[in-house]
Design an enzyme around this catalytic site. Structure first.
Site, PDB file in Angstrom:
ATOM      1  N   TRP A 190       0.831  -1.206   0.000  1.00 28.56           N
ATOM      2  CA  TRP A 190       0.000   0.000   0.000  1.00 28.56           C
ATOM      3  C   TRP A 190       0.865   1.254   0.000  1.00 28.56           C
ATOM      4  O   TRP A 190       0.489   2.286  -0.580  1.00 28.56           O
ATOM      5  CB  TRP A 190      -0.909  -0.012   1.232  1.00 28.56           C
ATOM      6  CG  TRP A 190      -1.741   1.215   1.425  1.00 28.56           C
ATOM      7  CD1 TRP A 190      -2.936   1.504   0.830  1.00 28.56           C
ATOM      8  CD2 TRP A 190      -1.464   2.336   2.279  1.00 28.56           C
ATOM      9  NE1 TRP A 190      -3.419   2.714   1.261  1.00 28.56           N
ATOM     10  CE2 TRP A 190      -2.542   3.249   2.146  1.00 28.56           C
ATOM     11  CE3 TRP A 190      -0.417   2.646   3.153  1.00 28.56           C
ATOM     12  CZ2 TRP A 190      -2.582   4.444   2.853  1.00 28.56           C
ATOM     13  CZ3 TRP A 190      -0.463   3.844   3.853  1.00 28.56           C
ATOM     14  CH2 TRP A 190      -1.529   4.731   3.699  1.00 28.56           C
ATOM     15  N   HIS A 191       2.035   1.183   0.616  1.00 33.94           N
ATOM     16  CA  HIS A 191       2.892   2.361   0.712  1.00 33.94           C
ATOM     17  C   HIS A 191       3.635   2.651  -0.588  1.00 33.94           C
ATOM     18  O   HIS A 191       4.104   3.772  -0.791  1.00 33.94           O
ATOM     19  CB  HIS A 191       3.915   2.177   1.847  1.00 33.94           C
ATOM     20  CG  HIS A 191       3.318   2.341   3.206  1.00 33.94           C
ATOM     21  ND1 HIS A 191       2.749   1.304   3.886  1.00 33.94           N
ATOM     22  CD2 HIS A 191       3.199   3.427   4.015  1.00 33.94           C
ATOM     23  CE1 HIS A 191       2.306   1.736   5.061  1.00 33.94           C
ATOM     24  NE2 HIS A 191       2.559   3.025   5.160  1.00 33.94           N
TER      25      HIS A 191
END
Length: 472
Positions: free
Chosen positions: A308-309
């Protein structure tokens, strides 16, 4: 538009004046207009993506209300997740396939990671029946695009925020004061700590030019920077919401005082951690379906957190490493309890608490190396210089600081400010900063605000760096 800027100050004054001057039914319109203006300040891409994803969520919510069921939920989730995946990964692919470069440029909206997740919480709430499908798209847009949470969260659940937006509460003096305290504290954390520590982790970029101890100090500076920077944004975001009469939960709860990695994740970026727990870990089986399911659910959850990052392998390794930490902690719990028992150390004994805290902090800070670099090869280079011999001498200690640009005055000032911040963290570790501050007498809160403003004016960093989580 940065929260700590004259442009936001002007925007906020106009918004708050209109918000409290107009009757309740008009306020969602005011907020929607504020959301449009705020999103446009980051470019048309941000507003376009926000409107399209919100519209998809609103339509799928209505579809569910008319019997769409899982199909409507799946379409609504994919309508947000697919653009999010494109935003995260197409720029990396565009470097190899230039034909994707133009498409990748269209998927660069600030805040998509956060408003997509907020949209998912709305869809899941409607699917489970804990929230009625919203007929008026204005309310969905006011919630999903809430400007105070747009760029870096927190990811406040629809069940919590949407009802407040539909029926705006009356002015609450205590809540407004608490919002002011949060704003002052957030500005202090950002200007007096985060933006200063951002200048002192240069050794992580070029480890071959620094001592091993300098690299350790740089890692410590980066660990403090990322915490103070994101915690400051969360405080500012919640403070702005409080001034509008809106209540939000804590996003950080003294995470660097945790005594286990599991506790760390219950205290760090709470809105994201709870989102991953409720929407990935538990649906995959959680901890109640045997060891294999537990391992799978844990690793998938943390690998998703890393991905997600960003698209870099370092983020995925960072997430996977935390998953391994948690699984290793579970596997060794019995052995550790026996060892502490032999040493006659109870769970709340000072020795056990300090050792558990120190080990947890080391593990968390070590994992930040992967998060910082994003490149596994860079991590290998860092580690090769990190294991160099470190002489036990005062001269070596002094030079390890001076290499990074520290002076005695800077060390003393940052040390005192960091101690003050962790002192507040320690005092608020059980109830959170908001409740801790609200429990102080009014005059104490006012003095606290003045102290934060005074420190910022005299020792705050010049200019304001972009918050680190803008890029996620």
């Amino acid at each position: 538009m940065n929260f700590i800027s004259l442009s936001f100050l002007g925007f906020g004054v106009v918004l708050f004046a209109l918000w409290w001057a107009l009757p309740g039914p008009f306020r969602p319109w005011v907020l929607a207009a504020a959301n449009v203006y705020f999103a446009l300040s980051f470019g048309a891409q941000a507003l376009t993506a926000l409107v399209l994803i919100t519209a998809a969520g609103w339509l799928c919510g209505l579809w569910m209300a008319h019997g769409g069921g899982k199909a409507a939920l799946a379409v609504g989730v994919l309508a947000g997740v697919l653009p999010l995946a494109g935003y995260k990964y197409l720029p990396a692919l565009a470097g190899r396939w230039q034909a994707l470069a133009a498409f990748a440029d269209l998927l660069m909206p600030v805040g998509i990671s956060f408003f997509v997740f907020k949209n998912i919480t709305y869809l899941v709430a409607v699917y489970k029946g804990s929230l009625a499908a919203e007929k008026n798209p204005l309310y969905c847009f006011a919630y999903t695009g809430f400007f105070a949470q747009l760029t870096s969260g927190p990811i406040q659940r629809a069940e919590s925020l949407l009802p407040q937006l539909k029926s705006p509460p009356a002015f609450d003096r205590a809540l407004a004061l608490n919002g002011c305290v949060r704003l002052c504290w957030g500005i202090f954390l950002k200007k007096c700590l985060a933006d200063h520590f951002a200048a002192y982790y240069n050794a992580l970029y070029q480890p071959d030019h620094y001592y091993a101890l300098s690299i350790i100090w740089s890692l410590a500076a980066y660990s403090l920077y990322i915490y103070f920077d994101f915690a400051s944004y969360s405080q500012l975001s919640i403070g702005v919401a409080n001034l509008l009469g809106l209540r939000c939960g804590e996003n950080f709860l003294s995470p660097y005082l945790s005594r286990s990695v599991g506790e760390f994740w219950r205290r760090w970026h709470i809105s994201l951690s709870s989102f991953l727990r409720d929407y990935i870990y538990i649906p995959l089986g959680g901890s109640r379906n045997g060891v294999p399911v537990l391992i799978l659910a844990t690793m998938v959850t943390f690998l998703v957190s890393g991905a997600w990052h960003g698209a870099a392998l370092g983020f995925v390794v960072w997430g996977g490493l935390h998953g391994v930490y948690l699984l290793a902690g579970r596997a060794t719990r019995g052995v550790r309890e026996k060892a502490w028992g032999l040493l006659r150390q109870k769970p709340d004994s000072p020795v056990r608490s300090v050792v558990s805290w120190a080990v947890t902090l080391v593990l968390v800070c070590f994992a930040w190396i992967f998060f910082f670099s994003g490149d596994v090869n860079q991590v290998r280079l860092l580690m090769s210089y990190l294991i160099q011999p470190m002489p036990l001498s005062a001269q070596y200690l002094k030079e390890s600081f001076t290499q990074l640009g520290y002076t005695t005055a800077i060390l003393v000032r940052l040390g005192l400010f960091a101690l003050a911040a962790f002192g507040v963290d320690f005092a608020a570790r059980k109830e959170g900063f908001g409740r801790w501050a609200a429990a102080r007498k009014g005059w104490v809160q006012v003095i606290f605000c003045y102290a934060c403003i005074f420190a910022t004016l005299f020792w705050g960093a010049a200019g304001t760096l972009q918050n680190i989580y803008f890029q996620f």
